[in-house]
Design an enzyme around this catalytic site. Structure first.
Site, PDB file in Angstrom:
ATOM      1  N   GLU A  44       0.846  -1.192   0.000  1.00  0.00           N
ATOM      2  CA  GLU A  44       0.000   0.000   0.000  1.00  0.00           C
ATOM      3  C   GLU A  44       0.880   1.240   0.000  1.00  0.00           C
ATOM      4  O   GLU A  44       1.759   1.387   0.848  1.00  0.00           O
ATOM      5  CB  GLU A  44      -0.886   0.036   1.248  1.00  0.00           C
ATOM      6  CG  GLU A  44      -2.008  -0.969   1.260  1.00  0.00           C
ATOM      7  CD  GLU A  44      -2.882  -0.796   2.494  1.00  0.00           C
ATOM      8  OE1 GLU A  44      -2.810   0.272   3.142  1.00  0.00           O
ATOM      9  OE2 GLU A  44      -3.620  -1.730   2.823  1.00  0.00           O
ATOM     10  N   GLU A  55      -6.122   8.502  10.329  1.00  0.00           N
ATOM     11  CA  GLU A  55      -4.757   8.206  10.757  1.00  0.00           C
ATOM     12  C   GLU A  55      -4.455   8.742  12.147  1.00  0.00           C
ATOM     13  O   GLU A  55      -4.920   9.807  12.541  1.00  0.00           O
ATOM     14  CB  GLU A  55      -3.743   8.795   9.761  1.00  0.00           C
ATOM     15  CG  GLU A  55      -4.048   8.537   8.300  1.00  0.00           C
ATOM     16  CD  GLU A  55      -4.067   7.071   7.913  1.00  0.00           C
ATOM     17  OE1 GLU A  55      -3.728   6.209   8.740  1.00  0.00           O
ATOM     18  OE2 GLU A  55      -4.465   6.774   6.773  1.00  0.00           O
TER      19      GLU A  55
END
Length: 259
Positions: A44, A55
């Protein structure tokens, strides 16, 4: 079978994540090639964004460093083009809907496909809104990877029925980041998926040790590791290569040997 799905064809898949452009794109390019050499089954590549809501601080800070260094989507595309000349490891872009819209959805997905990017993961795009990108992904042959979380409950079967490539199973509530323990009943999530689909399920959010990776891979089809790798990059900067390489090999071995 798509190339994304093929990452799981030989058993459990180890999927590392890194933020493109942290500390710079030359290092990112080197790290991708090294990860592939050390056993990563799919990689990724995070496209940095100024407001990455899913995040934790580790990847938020990496996004800030990358953007401050002048990383742009076009420069990331150029880097991936160079990577593709040297490895055929499956690749996925992970980013937010805003950078895709800003670039132009059709243009973004088309360029990704031309470069040999196999999948797209957009964590802030609700399943119900995937029609924003699905037509372009279908047209250009890029898997639009769906996410399920412990809170998805009754929606899990619905999401699984339409899932492409693999299902990204979010192991923990909240944002990404290293966790000392993963307490979610991952097995329940996967059993709901299995009622309607045989799509591979990879677990992410919080995995940082070989033991955690092996445990999660034993319950699913693969393990995704991001923050722990991004933290190594932050700690060692331009000298991070050997540290990331060693870590990825340990984690890939743990996943591949999971029973």
């Amino acid at each position: 079978m798509t190339k994304t799905r093929q990452a799981f064809a030989d058993g459990k898949a180890f999927i590392p994540f890194l933020t493109a452009g942290d500390p710079n794109l030359d290092i990112t390019e080197t790290l991708i090639l090294e990860m592939a050499a050390q056993g990563a089954d799919l990689i990724e590549i995070g496209i940095p964004f100024s407001d990455p809501v899913a995040e934790g601080p580790v990847i938020q800070n990496a996004d800030e460093r990358s953007l401050s260094a002048g990383t742009t989507t076009d420069l990331i595309f150029d880097m991936v083009e160079r990577v593709r000349q040297r490895t055929d490891v499956p690749l996925a872009f992970m980013t937010y809907i805003n950078p895709v819209f800003t670039y132009g959805s059709d243009r973004f997905v088309k360029r990704s496909a031309q470069l040999g990017v196999d999948a797209l993961i957009v964590p802030d795009m609700p399943f119900e809104e995937k029609g924003e990108l699905q037509p372009y992904c279908t047209e250009y042959g890029v898997d639009l990877v769906s996410l399920i979380a412990p809170t998805s409950k009754e929606r899990i079967r619905m999401i699984a029925e339409e899932a492409e490539g693999f299902l990204y199973c979010v192991s923990s509530l909240g944002v990404t980041g290293v966790r000392s323990a993963i307490t979610t009943d991952v097995g329940e999530m996967i059993s709901l998926v299995r009622e309607v689909s045989d799509i591979p399920c990879a677990i992410g959010f919080g995995i940082s040790t070989p033991e955690q990776a092996a445990d999660m891979a034993a319950r699913a089809d693969g393990a995704i590791v991001g923050s722990a790798i991004v933290r190594l990059v932050a700690e060692h900067g331009k000298a991070c290569g050997p540290y990331v390489s060693r870590y990825v090999k340990e984690m890939a071995d743990a996943v591949h040997n999971a029973k």
